[in-house]
Design a protein around this motif. Structure first.
Motif, PDB file in Angstrom:
ATOM      1  N   LEU A  51      17.062   3.298  -8.103  1.00  0.00           N
ATOM      2  CA  LEU A  51      16.125   3.334  -6.908  1.00  0.00           C
ATOM      3  C   LEU A  51      15.527   2.755  -5.812  1.00  0.00           C
ATOM      4  O   LEU A  51      15.234   1.939  -6.909  1.00  0.00           O
ATOM      5  CB  LEU A  51      15.085   4.923  -8.101  1.00  0.00           C
ATOM      6  CG  LEU A  51      13.557   5.435  -7.723  1.00  0.00           C
ATOM      7  CD1 LEU A  51      13.266   6.671  -8.496  1.00  0.00           C
ATOM      8  CD2 LEU A  51      12.405   4.613  -7.605  1.00  0.00           C
ATOM      9  N   ILE A  52      14.999   3.024  -4.994  1.00  0.00           N
ATOM     10  CA  ILE A  52      14.120   2.245  -4.796  1.00  0.00           C
ATOM     11  C   ILE A  52      12.444   2.979  -4.154  1.00  0.00           C
ATOM     12  O   ILE A  52      12.794   3.494  -3.352  1.00  0.00           O
ATOM     13  CB  ILE A  52      14.606   1.432  -3.404  1.00  0.00           C
ATOM     14  CG1 ILE A  52      16.512   1.279  -4.104  1.00  0.00           C
ATOM     15  CG2 ILE A  52      14.323   0.528  -2.351  1.00  0.00           C
ATOM     16  CD1 ILE A  52      17.080   0.814  -3.056  1.00  0.00           C
ATOM     17  N   SER A  53      11.594   1.783  -3.884  1.00  0.00           N
ATOM     18  CA  SER A  53      10.248   2.531  -4.039  1.00  0.00           C
ATOM     19  C   SER A  53       9.127   1.409  -3.462  1.00  0.00           C
ATOM     20  O   SER A  53       9.710   0.331  -3.403  1.00  0.00           O
ATOM     21  CB  SER A  53       9.819   3.655  -3.987  1.00  0.00           C
ATOM     22  OG  SER A  53       8.591   4.232  -4.060  1.00  0.00           O
ATOM     23  N   THR A  54       8.203   1.564  -2.732  1.00  0.00           N
ATOM     24  CA  THR A  54       7.297   0.488  -2.210  1.00  0.00           C
ATOM     25  C   THR A  54       6.558   0.615  -3.422  1.00  0.00           C
ATOM     26  O   THR A  54       6.328   1.594  -4.271  1.00  0.00           O
ATOM     27  CB  THR A  54       6.834   1.399  -1.091  1.00  0.00           C
ATOM     28  OG1 THR A  54       6.224   2.162  -0.737  1.00  0.00           O
ATOM     29  CG2 THR A  54       7.430   0.490   0.548  1.00  0.00           C
ATOM     30  N   MET A  55       5.047  -0.832  -2.971  1.00  0.00           N
ATOM     31  CA  MET A  55       4.396  -0.926  -4.269  1.00  0.00           C
ATOM     32  C   MET A  55       3.240  -0.636  -3.335  1.00  0.00           C
ATOM     33  O   MET A  55       2.750  -1.990  -2.566  1.00  0.00           O
ATOM     34  CB  MET A  55       5.055  -1.905  -5.419  1.00  0.00           C
ATOM     35  CG  MET A  55       6.345  -2.114  -6.662  1.00  0.00           C
ATOM     36  SD  MET A  55       6.217  -2.714  -6.936  1.00  0.00           S
ATOM     37  CE  MET A  55       6.782  -4.641  -5.557  1.00  0.00           C
ATOM     38  N   PHE A  56       1.661  -0.336  -4.181  1.00  0.00           N
ATOM     39  CA  PHE A  56       0.405  -0.390  -3.182  1.00  0.00           C
ATOM     40  C   PHE A  56      -0.194  -0.912  -4.315  1.00  0.00           C
ATOM     41  O   PHE A  56      -1.713  -0.763  -4.161  1.00  0.00           O
ATOM     42  CB  PHE A  56       0.153   1.101  -2.679  1.00  0.00           C
ATOM     43  CG  PHE A  56       0.557   1.118  -1.321  1.00  0.00           C
ATOM     44  CD1 PHE A  56       0.889   0.697  -0.408  1.00  0.00           C
ATOM     45  CD2 PHE A  56       1.733   2.155  -1.495  1.00  0.00           C
ATOM     46  CE1 PHE A  56       0.860   1.914   0.561  1.00  0.00           C
ATOM     47  CE2 PHE A  56       2.608   3.004  -0.642  1.00  0.00           C
ATOM     48  CZ  PHE A  56       2.083   1.725   0.630  1.00  0.00           C
ATOM     49  N   ASP A  57       0.497  -1.709  -5.064  1.00  0.00           N
ATOM     50  CA  ASP A  57      -0.733  -3.133  -6.056  1.00  0.00           C
ATOM     51  C   ASP A  57       0.020  -3.687  -7.140  1.00  0.00           C
ATOM     52  O   ASP A  57       1.751  -3.733  -5.993  1.00  0.00           O
ATOM     53  CB  ASP A  57      -1.289  -1.532  -7.666  1.00  0.00           C
ATOM     54  CG  ASP A  57       0.124  -0.935  -8.050  1.00  0.00           C
ATOM     55  OD1 ASP A  57       0.969  -1.242  -8.516  1.00  0.00           O
ATOM     56  OD2 ASP A  57      -0.511   0.027  -8.758  1.00  0.00           O
ATOM     57  N   THR A  65      11.070   8.530   0.975  1.00  0.00           N
ATOM     58  CA  THR A  65      12.177   8.659   2.664  1.00  0.00           C
ATOM     59  C   THR A  65      11.695   7.461   3.246  1.00  0.00           C
ATOM     60  O   THR A  65      12.291   6.763   3.789  1.00  0.00           O
ATOM     61  CB  THR A  65      10.880   9.257   2.933  1.00  0.00           C
ATOM     62  OG1 THR A  65      10.886  10.570   2.143  1.00  0.00           O
ATOM     63  CG2 THR A  65      11.496  10.430   4.504  1.00  0.00           C
ATOM     64  N   GLY A  66      10.462   6.608   3.755  1.00  0.00           N
ATOM     65  CA  GLY A  66      10.010   5.704   4.586  1.00  0.00           C
ATOM     66  C   GLY A  66      11.148   4.416   3.977  1.00  0.00           C
ATOM     67  O   GLY A  66      11.285   4.143   5.546  1.00  0.00           O
ATOM     68  N   VAL A  67      11.013   4.361   2.986  1.00  0.00           N
ATOM     69  CA  VAL A  67      12.417   3.013   2.868  1.00  0.00           C
ATOM     70  C   VAL A  67      13.743   3.957   3.198  1.00  0.00           C
ATOM     71  O   VAL A  67      14.470   2.731   3.722  1.00  0.00           O
ATOM     72  CB  VAL A  67      12.463   2.797   1.214  1.00  0.00           C
ATOM     73  CG1 VAL A  67      13.515   1.145   1.183  1.00  0.00           C
ATOM     74  CG2 VAL A  67      11.183   2.115   0.443  1.00  0.00           C
ATOM     75  N   ALA A  68      13.971   4.518   3.181  1.00  0.00           N
ATOM     76  CA  ALA A  68      15.406   4.815   3.107  1.00  0.00           C
ATOM     77  C   ALA A  68      15.867   5.203   5.221  1.00  0.00           C
ATOM     78  O   ALA A  68      16.149   4.667   5.272  1.00  0.00           O
ATOM     79  CB  ALA A  68      15.176   6.632   2.784  1.00  0.00           C
ATOM     80  N   LEU A  76       5.942   2.346  -8.977  1.00  0.00           N
ATOM     81  CA  LEU A  76       6.570   2.551  -7.433  1.00  0.00           C
ATOM     82  C   LEU A  76       5.884   3.706  -6.686  1.00  0.00           C
ATOM     83  O   LEU A  76       5.595   5.113  -7.551  1.00  0.00           O
ATOM     84  CB  LEU A  76       7.380   2.847  -8.078  1.00  0.00           C
ATOM     85  CG  LEU A  76       8.403   2.085  -8.665  1.00  0.00           C
ATOM     86  CD1 LEU A  76      10.299   2.017  -9.695  1.00  0.00           C
ATOM     87  CD2 LEU A  76       8.549   0.100  -7.950  1.00  0.00           C
ATOM     88  N   TRP A  77       5.439   3.829  -5.766  1.00  0.00           N
ATOM     89  CA  TRP A  77       5.109   4.761  -4.590  1.00  0.00           C
ATOM     90  C   TRP A  77       5.463   5.979  -4.570  1.00  0.00           C
ATOM     91  O   TRP A  77       7.599   6.125  -5.084  1.00  0.00           O
ATOM     92  CB  TRP A  77       4.945   3.930  -3.523  1.00  0.00           C
ATOM     93  CG  TRP A  77       4.444   4.981  -2.509  1.00  0.00           C
ATOM     94  CD1 TRP A  77       4.598   5.328  -0.901  1.00  0.00           C
ATOM     95  CD2 TRP A  77       2.870   5.670  -2.399  1.00  0.00           C
ATOM     96  NE1 TRP A  77       3.260   6.050  -0.574  1.00  0.00           N
ATOM     97  CE2 TRP A  77       1.950   6.173  -0.660  1.00  0.00           C
ATOM     98  CE3 TRP A  77       1.679   5.059  -3.264  1.00  0.00           C
ATOM     99  CZ2 TRP A  77       0.696   6.584  -1.189  1.00  0.00           C
ATOM    100  CZ3 TRP A  77       0.860   6.397  -3.203  1.00  0.00           C
ATOM    101  CH2 TRP A  77       0.608   6.327  -2.035  1.00  0.00           C
ATOM    102  N   TYR A  78       4.992   7.490  -4.854  1.00  0.00           N
ATOM    103  CA  TYR A  78       5.632   8.757  -5.022  1.00  0.00           C
ATOM    104  C   TYR A  78       6.630   8.623  -6.537  1.00  0.00           C
ATOM    105  O   TYR A  78       7.457   9.591  -6.391  1.00  0.00           O
ATOM    106  CB  TYR A  78       6.470   8.858  -3.794  1.00  0.00           C
ATOM    107  CG  TYR A  78       5.725   9.558  -2.470  1.00  0.00           C
ATOM    108  CD1 TYR A  78       5.271  10.822  -2.913  1.00  0.00           C
ATOM    109  CD2 TYR A  78       4.634   8.930  -2.562  1.00  0.00           C
ATOM    110  CE1 TYR A  78       4.562  11.901  -2.156  1.00  0.00           C
ATOM    111  CE2 TYR A  78       3.738   9.510  -1.333  1.00  0.00           C
ATOM    112  CZ  TYR A  78       3.455  10.883  -1.038  1.00  0.00           C
ATOM    113  OH  TYR A  78       3.108  11.541  -0.248  1.00  0.00           O
ATOM    114  N   VAL A  79       6.780   8.098  -7.237  1.00  0.00           N
ATOM    115  CA  VAL A  79       7.232   8.020  -8.644  1.00  0.00           C
ATOM    116  C   VAL A  79       6.227   8.685  -9.356  1.00  0.00           C
ATOM    117  O   VAL A  79       4.819   8.171  -9.813  1.00  0.00           O
ATOM    118  CB  VAL A  79       7.771   6.711  -9.496  1.00  0.00           C
ATOM    119  CG1 VAL A  79       8.725   7.192 -10.449  1.00  0.00           C
ATOM    120  CG2 VAL A  79       9.135   6.085  -8.332  1.00  0.00           C
TER     121      VAL A  79
END
Length: 351
Positions: free
Chosen positions: A140-146, A78-81, A151-154
């Motif tokens: 599919l696009i997401s952020t990464m916290f490590d 969502t945030g990336v979108a 992939l965040w929320y996957v």
């Protein structure tokens, strides 16, 4: 990620993606989608104007993602979108906090019309694979916290099925400054057809740069103002250190005096934050408190803990929101810096 990573993750139980008896139906959808993916991904909704010819983008995992044409059927966290939307790129589907319980847009949805989005999953652990496959996703696009490429929320338990349906792009928001994901999302948006030289984008970037310089000057002039970054859950209060989080690392680099829990105290959270019981919430002196604004965290207006109400910063009204997961467009990040500069400039020294 920011301090509420652990306050958020355990709260909702991870839900199974496939209901009983649904596996056969999903298999059929996957097969159909696999056939369709031999073409260009299909679909005409979402995406920018695009460019003719092949498309590729090297993400922060070092993976070069390729398609025969510029992706149009985009599904993103969502945030990336929301960040891509600020650059004129619209997605077909989203996953992550999109709508609140009363149906209103979540803070991470930005300016998107959430009623026009296909929501694959609105909470942690939710990801409807059949609905995702039905969108015939190109990417599919997401952020990464490590630094492992997660992939965040996957959901981890179903990621193999999900990532077979379309290539993925990961943008790192881990252990670096805010400027990195801003630059990467801008580059990604440009690759997807955004006009990054438009007046809107140029002005937003200039505003961000000016806000950064102002925060630097304000932080220097008010270096005695101690800023504590917190997040609240029913049982614990989380105090975040400046390392690992892109916003806090940037604030620190600009000179903001952030209260730093010792590394030993942050060990249980992987280095992100210190867990405090509400009885010990006054462990650190602070003149200004920034509180996690996400819907997963208890907001200051709803906090009734006596120890919270006794904090000098709370009594002085020196509590402001922290946008713990920024929307990584210059348009959305400039106000974050401006608001923090205002708050530090106005804050009174309390002890």
């Amino acid at each position: 990620m920011p301090q509420s990573r652990f306050s958020r993750l355990p709260a909702p139980s991870r839900r199974g993606i496939l209901a009983a008896g649904g596996a056969l139906g999903l298999t059929a959808v996957l097969a159909a989608c696999g056939d369709e993916k031999k073409g260009d991904g299909g679909g005409d909704a979402g995406g920018g104007a695009g460019k003719s010819g092949p498309w590729s983008f090297k993400d922060d995992r070092g993976t070069t993602v390729k398609r025969d044409a510029t992706p149009k059927n985009i599904v993103a966290f969502t945030g990336v979108a929301a960040a891509l939307f600020d650059y004129g790129i619209e997605v077909k589907g989203v996953f992550g906090p999109t709508k609140t319980k009363d149906g209103k847009p979540d803070v991470q949805a930005g300016d998107m019309d959430v009623d026009k989005l296909t929501v694959i999953g609105n909470e942690w652990g939710q990801f409807n694979i059949e609905k995702y496959a039905g969108l015939a996703p190109d990417v599919l696009i997401s952020t990464m916290f490590d630094d492992k490429g997660t992939l965040w929320y996957v959901p981890e338990e179903s990621k193999d099925k999900i990532l077979k349906l379309a290539p993925s792009v990961g943008v790192s928001v881990y252990d670096r400054q805010l400027t990195h994901p801003l630059q990467r999302i801008l580059a990604l948006a440009e690759s997807l057809g955004a006009d990054v030289k438009s007046d809107k984008v140029v002005k937003a970037k200039k505003r961000f740069e000016e806000a950064s310089e102002r925060l630097r000057k304000v932080a220097k002039a008010h270096k005695d103002i101690r800023v504590l970054v917190g997040s609240a859950s029913q049982d614990l209060f989380y105090v975040s250190g400046s390392n690992l989080s892109v916003d806090l690392e940037y604030f620190k680099a600009l000179g903001v005096n952030i209260v730093e829990p010792p590394e030993k105290a942050k060990k249980a959270s992987g280095g992100w934050f210190e867990n405090l019981s509400w009885e010990n919430v006054d462990k650190y002196d602070a003149d200004l408190i920034m509180m996690d604004n996400r819907t997963s965290a208890i907001q200051p207006a709803d906090l009734t803990k006596p120890t919270w109400k006794k904090l000098p910063a709370v009594k002085a009204g020196q509590v402001i929101p922290r946008i713990a997961e920024p929307i990584f467009s210059y348009d959305k990040c400039a106000p974050i810096l401006e608001d923090l500069a205002d708050a530090i400039e106005k804050a009174k020294k309390l002890k």
